[in-house]
Write a protein that holds these residues in place. Structure first.
Motif, PDB file in Angstrom:
ATOM      1  N   GLU A 168     -14.120   3.554  -0.699  1.00  0.00           N
ATOM      2  CA  GLU A 168     -14.040   2.815   0.017  1.00  0.00           C
ATOM      3  C   GLU A 168     -15.144   1.429   0.004  1.00  0.00           C
ATOM      4  O   GLU A 168     -16.468   2.259   0.084  1.00  0.00           O
ATOM      5  CB  GLU A 168     -14.466   3.227   1.763  1.00  0.00           C
ATOM      6  CG  GLU A 168     -13.737   2.727   2.696  1.00  0.00           C
ATOM      7  CD  GLU A 168     -13.587   2.699   3.817  1.00  0.00           C
ATOM      8  OE1 GLU A 168     -12.592   3.933   3.731  1.00  0.00           O
ATOM      9  OE2 GLU A 168     -14.522   2.904   4.995  1.00  0.00           O
TER      10      GLU A 168
ATOM     11  N   GLN B  55     -11.690   8.681  -4.550  1.00  0.00           N
ATOM     12  CA  GLN B  55     -11.253   7.666  -3.661  1.00  0.00           C
ATOM     13  C   GLN B  55     -12.710   7.318  -3.257  1.00  0.00           C
ATOM     14  O   GLN B  55     -13.821   7.598  -2.593  1.00  0.00           O
ATOM     15  CB  GLN B  55     -10.676   8.136  -2.569  1.00  0.00           C
ATOM     16  CG  GLN B  55      -9.326   8.596  -2.513  1.00  0.00           C
ATOM     17  CD  GLN B  55      -8.107   8.229  -1.825  1.00  0.00           C
ATOM     18  OE1 GLN B  55      -7.627   9.507  -1.249  1.00  0.00           O
ATOM     19  NE2 GLN B  55      -6.892   7.485  -1.036  1.00  0.00           N
TER      20      GLN B  55
ATOM     21  N   GLY C 246      -7.834  -2.729  -4.878  1.00  0.00           N
ATOM     22  CA  GLY C 246      -7.431  -2.854  -3.447  1.00  0.00           C
ATOM     23  C   GLY C 246      -6.534  -3.809  -3.153  1.00  0.00           C
ATOM     24  O   GLY C 246      -5.828  -4.203  -2.329  1.00  0.00           O
TER      25      GLY C 246
ATOM     26  N   SER D 268       0.903  -1.493  -0.003  1.00  0.00           N
ATOM     27  CA  SER D 268       0.051   0.246   0.282  1.00  0.00           C
ATOM     28  C   SER D 268       0.836   1.427   0.299  1.00  0.00           C
ATOM     29  O   SER D 268       0.866   2.531  -0.394  1.00  0.00           O
ATOM     30  CB  SER D 268      -1.301  -0.172   1.424  1.00  0.00           C
ATOM     31  OG  SER D 268      -1.555  -1.345   1.527  1.00  0.00           O
TER      32      SER D 268
ATOM     33  N   THR E 112      -9.624   5.700  -6.877  1.00  0.00           N
ATOM     34  CA  THR E 112      -9.356   4.591  -6.465  1.00  0.00           C
ATOM     35  C   THR E 112     -10.317   3.349  -5.165  1.00  0.00           C
ATOM     36  O   THR E 112     -11.311   3.876  -5.108  1.00  0.00           O
ATOM     37  CB  THR E 112      -8.684   4.563  -5.209  1.00  0.00           C
ATOM     38  OG1 THR E 112      -8.918   5.203  -3.690  1.00  0.00           O
ATOM     39  CG2 THR E 112      -7.322   5.519  -5.312  1.00  0.00           C
TER      40      THR E 112
ATOM     41  N   GLU F 104      -6.703   3.966   3.040  1.00  0.00           N
ATOM     42  CA  GLU F 104      -6.216   4.032   4.141  1.00  0.00           C
ATOM     43  C   GLU F 104      -5.138   5.492   3.774  1.00  0.00           C
ATOM     44  O   GLU F 104      -5.360   5.692   4.482  1.00  0.00           O
ATOM     45  CB  GLU F 104      -4.547   2.974   3.827  1.00  0.00           C
ATOM     46  CG  GLU F 104      -5.477   1.598   3.328  1.00  0.00           C
ATOM     47  CD  GLU F 104      -4.035  -0.149   3.714  1.00  0.00           C
ATOM     48  OE1 GLU F 104      -3.207   0.331   4.524  1.00  0.00           O
ATOM     49  OE2 GLU F 104      -4.846  -1.078   3.491  1.00  0.00           O
TER      50      GLU F 104
ATOM     51  N   GLU G 186     -10.823   1.275  -2.800  1.00  0.00           N
ATOM     52  CA  GLU G 186      -9.827   0.364  -0.966  1.00  0.00           C
ATOM     53  C   GLU G 186     -10.664  -0.154  -0.619  1.00  0.00           C
ATOM     54  O   GLU G 186     -12.232   0.313  -0.214  1.00  0.00           O
ATOM     55  CB  GLU G 186      -9.353   1.306  -0.741  1.00  0.00           C
ATOM     56  CG  GLU G 186      -8.396   1.718  -1.497  1.00  0.00           C
ATOM     57  CD  GLU G 186      -7.267   2.798  -1.215  1.00  0.00           C
ATOM     58  OE1 GLU G 186      -6.370   2.631  -0.481  1.00  0.00           O
ATOM     59  OE2 GLU G 186      -7.998   4.135  -1.710  1.00  0.00           O
TER      60      GLU G 186
END
Length: 357
Positions: free
Chosen positions: A178, A176, A204, A138, A158, A164, A160
């Protein structure tokens, strides 16, 4: 201040990487690879449920109680962010926290081979960053994304679990997402990225057939895809990608991988001999015509020779990288032997007491 912050303060003072909390056990931290307790008394059921539910929040706690595990990120303050995994174990509640540096290190600070930077210049294809859990994948990927963000105008998405490293927009736009908060799963996040005018997608974890399949398709359609796998070297990485598919699809997958794979960065962390921490070593595969032909044929045992012979293109074989840090005295012969693929090469350097390994 949350109750658990006192434990995080100890972790930060000790320059540790992880905090382990388990009901019926004393709290422990991992310092330079070794796990050590930070007090004598074990964690009670009441203490565990109080400290865990406080930071998970009611919704997160309910999810954990129902499922038995729960992943999220917790920010103690501007400098300290943690990746959290709640789990249930034989004695009851448990959780593990990994400290995530809020300042993203540069590729230069990480002292990774310079060729890694060139992967950030690609306009499409698949780049895999691999290694066991806790090998710094990472961190290396965050540095590479930060380099792209500083240098180019791209849209980077991203996906993930959990997020992070938090990136701020520089030259690029970074979205980003999640799992499962913003996207139900890695495959659904990846499908959505294809509709989000992305130039670059970071996945991820590529842990199932659907994610791997979508990543290959995205790379073929012209996106630059960065993904991670838990494999130790380039050969195992290529094999894992192909073996994820049913036998009757494997020749087609080999063809797709041969045309879309651009490189593999495998990473291991070795304990330094002087006890001051750990050092990263990398195997690097840069895909050229010879590598594509090997993947297409399914003759991955030939990859080692190509990597060893490809130094001029920035390639590096894992055992050579381990050999280099051992020769410099950075790591002990015992540590080099334990992490090497070809043990025989390192056997003769072992002190007499280790000969029986």
């Amino acid at each position: 201040m949350a109750y658990i912050d006192q434990f995080f303060d100890v972790l930060i003072q000790a320059k540790a990487s992880d905090l382990h909390i388990g009901e019926g056990e004393p709290p422990k931290i991992r310092v330079h690879g070794e796990i050590v307790p930070i007090r004598e008394e074990p964690i009670t059921n009441e203490e565990a449920s109080y400290m865990m539910s406080e930071i998970a929040g009611p919704k997160g706690w309910a999810t954990y109680e129902e499922r038995g595990d729960f992943d999220f990120a917790y920010e103690m303050n501007a400098e300290s962010r943690f990746r959290c995994n709640f789990l249930k174990q034989t004695n009851g509640y448990g959780c593990v926290f990994r400290l995530i540096p809020t300042k993203i290190a540069t590729l230069e600070q990480l002292k990774v081979p310079p060729v890694i930077k060139t992967f950030g210049h690609l306009r499409g294809g698949l780049v895999l960053v691999t290694g066991p859990t806790g090998s710094g994948k990472s961190t290396t990927l965050a540095a590479l994304i930060d380099y792209i963000n500083t240098t180019f105008s791209r849209h980077i998405v991203t996906i993930e679990e959990p997020i992070e490293f938090v990136h701020q927009n520089k030259q690029s736009i970074i979205t980003q997402r999640e799992v499962p908060e913003h996207a139900a799963s890695f495959p659904s996040g990846l499908k959505a990225a294809l509709r989000e005018d992305a130039d670059i997608v970071l996945v991820g974890e590529m842990r199932d057939l659907e994610t791997i399949s979508l990543a290959l398709t995205a790379a073929e359609t012209g996106l630059l895809v960065f993904g991670t796998l838990h494999t130790n070297n380039a050969r195992k990485t290529v094999d894992r990608m192909i073996d994820a598919f049913p036998a009757d699809q494997q020749s087609q997958v080999r063809t797709m991988l041969a045309s879309s794979l651009r490189g593999v960065i495998a990473q291991l962390l070795l304990k330094k001999q002087d006890g001051t921490g750990r050092v990263a070593v990398n195997e690097i595969l840069v895909v050229n015509n010879a590598v594509s032909a090997i993947i297409r044929e399914g003759a991955t045992q030939k990859l080692e020779d190509v990597i060893v012979g490809g130094k001029g293109q920035g390639m590096q074989f894992m055992d050579d990288a381990i050999w280099h840090v051992m020769q410099q005295g950075v790591v002990s012969p015992h540590e080099a032997y334990m992490k090497a693929i070809d043990k025989n090469r390192f056997q003769r350097f072992l002190p007499p007491e280790d000969e029986g390994l």
